[in-house]
Design a protein around this motif. Structure first.
Motif, PDB file in Angstrom:
ATOM      1  N   THR A 153       1.026  -1.084  -0.006  1.00 38.43           N
ATOM      2  CA  THR A 153      -0.049  -0.108  -0.137  1.00 38.43           C
ATOM      3  C   THR A 153       0.921   1.240   0.013  1.00 38.43           C
ATOM      4  N   LEU A 155       1.063   5.324   0.187  1.00 36.76           N
ATOM      5  CA  LEU A 155       0.593   6.542   0.522  1.00 36.76           C
ATOM      6  C   LEU A 155       1.545   7.753   0.011  1.00 36.76           C
ATOM      7  N   ILE A 176      -2.658   5.202  -2.415  1.00 35.80           N
ATOM      8  CA  ILE A 176      -3.816   6.444  -1.753  1.00 35.80           C
ATOM      9  C   ILE A 176      -3.142   7.499  -1.687  1.00 35.80           C
ATOM     10  N   ALA A 193      -2.827  10.569   0.441  1.00 31.90           N
ATOM     11  CA  ALA A 193      -3.078  10.648   1.809  1.00 31.90           C
ATOM     12  C   ALA A 193      -1.335  11.118   2.279  1.00 31.90           C
ATOM     13  N   GLU A 207      -2.158  10.424   8.495  1.00 33.36           N
ATOM     14  CA  GLU A 207      -3.452   9.985   8.419  1.00 33.36           C
ATOM     15  C   GLU A 207      -3.425   8.479   8.265  1.00 33.36           C
ATOM     16  N   THR A 208      -2.339   7.853   8.764  1.00 31.94           N
ATOM     17  CA  THR A 208      -2.515   6.459   8.711  1.00 31.94           C
ATOM     18  C   THR A 208      -3.600   5.835   9.369  1.00 31.94           C
ATOM     19  N   VAL A 265      -6.450   6.944  10.124  1.00 31.57           N
ATOM     20  CA  VAL A 265      -7.767   7.178   9.343  1.00 31.57           C
ATOM     21  C   VAL A 265      -8.298   5.958   8.257  1.00 31.57           C
ATOM     22  N   HIS A 266      -7.012   5.337   7.790  1.00 31.36           N
ATOM     23  CA  HIS A 266      -7.166   4.465   6.521  1.00 31.36           C
ATOM     24  C   HIS A 266      -6.674   3.075   7.259  1.00 31.36           C
ATOM     25  N   PHE A 267      -6.200   2.791   8.333  1.00 34.04           N
ATOM     26  CA  PHE A 267      -5.750   1.482   8.569  1.00 34.04           C
ATOM     27  C   PHE A 267      -5.912   1.158  10.297  1.00 34.04           C
TER      28      PHE A 267
END
Length: 244
Positions: A52, A54, A82, A84, A88-89, A91-93
């Motif tokens: 993944t 970012l 993504i 981002a 903001e990690t 928020v996503h994971f």
């Protein structure tokens, strides 16, 4: 040349740390924060890992997506990109979602360095690997000094900021301070390397040599990045922490 040396050395060092921590053949969950053009993300996806990426810069993300589109379908399906920011990690994971987290060339731009690092550490599963690539704050005087900028070199002793080759004023990090930070976020330093001992002063548009000469150059930089006192004067530091 500088880009080739950086990416190749970091790849070798990262592969060494992965091989020492995980069973051969295990497909890892990798998070690449601030992945840029996706060089390391794509390389790890080609090795069979799920990645993944970012990236907050839309132009860089477009470049990474273009490069990914040229890969075979089996590699494309292992990569998620993504738009981002590294802060903001959460928020996503979910915490513990990744075996390896990369953060290369990002900390120098981060206003909230410790918060960023703490968030990245939370993303790691127990025993997971955190890979950081930072500008070496203990050697800021070297680049201007070797270029004959005596005033700039003198000023560099009293600051942790510098103007990078993009013309931006950013922050360098010191090994001692990062070691303490990693211990404080439960991802203590496991190993560290120097990156670009001899080639940092090369012009931005300098091309790398070809063939055997490139291999000799990479062997030299690789050896220096592992050897005292050379690694301490490298332009970049590659730090690897392990989540407790």
């Amino acid at each position: 040349m500088r880009h080739v040396v950086r990416q190749e050395l970091v790849a070798r060092q990262l592969d060494e740390q992965i091989a020492g921590r995980f069973p051969v053949g295990q497909r890892l969950r990798v998070l690449d924060v601030g992945m840029g053009q996706g060089t390391q993300a794509l390389r790890l996806a080609r090795a069979g890992h799920t990645v993944t990426g970012l990236e907050s810069d839309a132009a860089l993300l477009t470049t990474a997506r273009t490069a990914l589109a040229d890969e075979p379908a089996g590699i494309r399906e292992r990569v998620r990109l993504i738009e981002a920011d590294g802060l903001e990690t959460g928020v996503h994971f979910l915490p513990g979602s990744f075996d390896v987290v990369l953060c290369h060339g990002v900390l120098m731009y981060a206003d909230e360095r410790d918060a960023l690092l703490a968030g990245l550490a939370r993303m790691l599963a127990p025993g997971g690997l955190l890979s950081l690539l930072v500008r070496n704050g203990d050697t800021l005087a070297l680049r201007p000094g070797l270029a004959g900028d005596w005033a700039g070199a003198l000023d560099s002793f009293d600051t942790d900021t510098y103007v990078n080759r993009l013309g931006l004023r950013v922050r360098a990090d010191r090994l001692g301070a990062l070691t303490a930070t990693l211990a404080g976020i439960a991802a203590p330093l496991h190993a560290w390397y120097g990156v670009r001992v001899f080639t940092d002063g090369a012009a931005g548009d300098a091309e790398p040599p070809a063939g055997e000469e490139l291999e000799r150059l990479l062997a030299l930089e690789d050896r220096a990045g592992r050897t005292e006192p050379y690694r301490r004067v490298a332009a970049l530091l590659h730090l690897c922490g392990v989540r407790g």
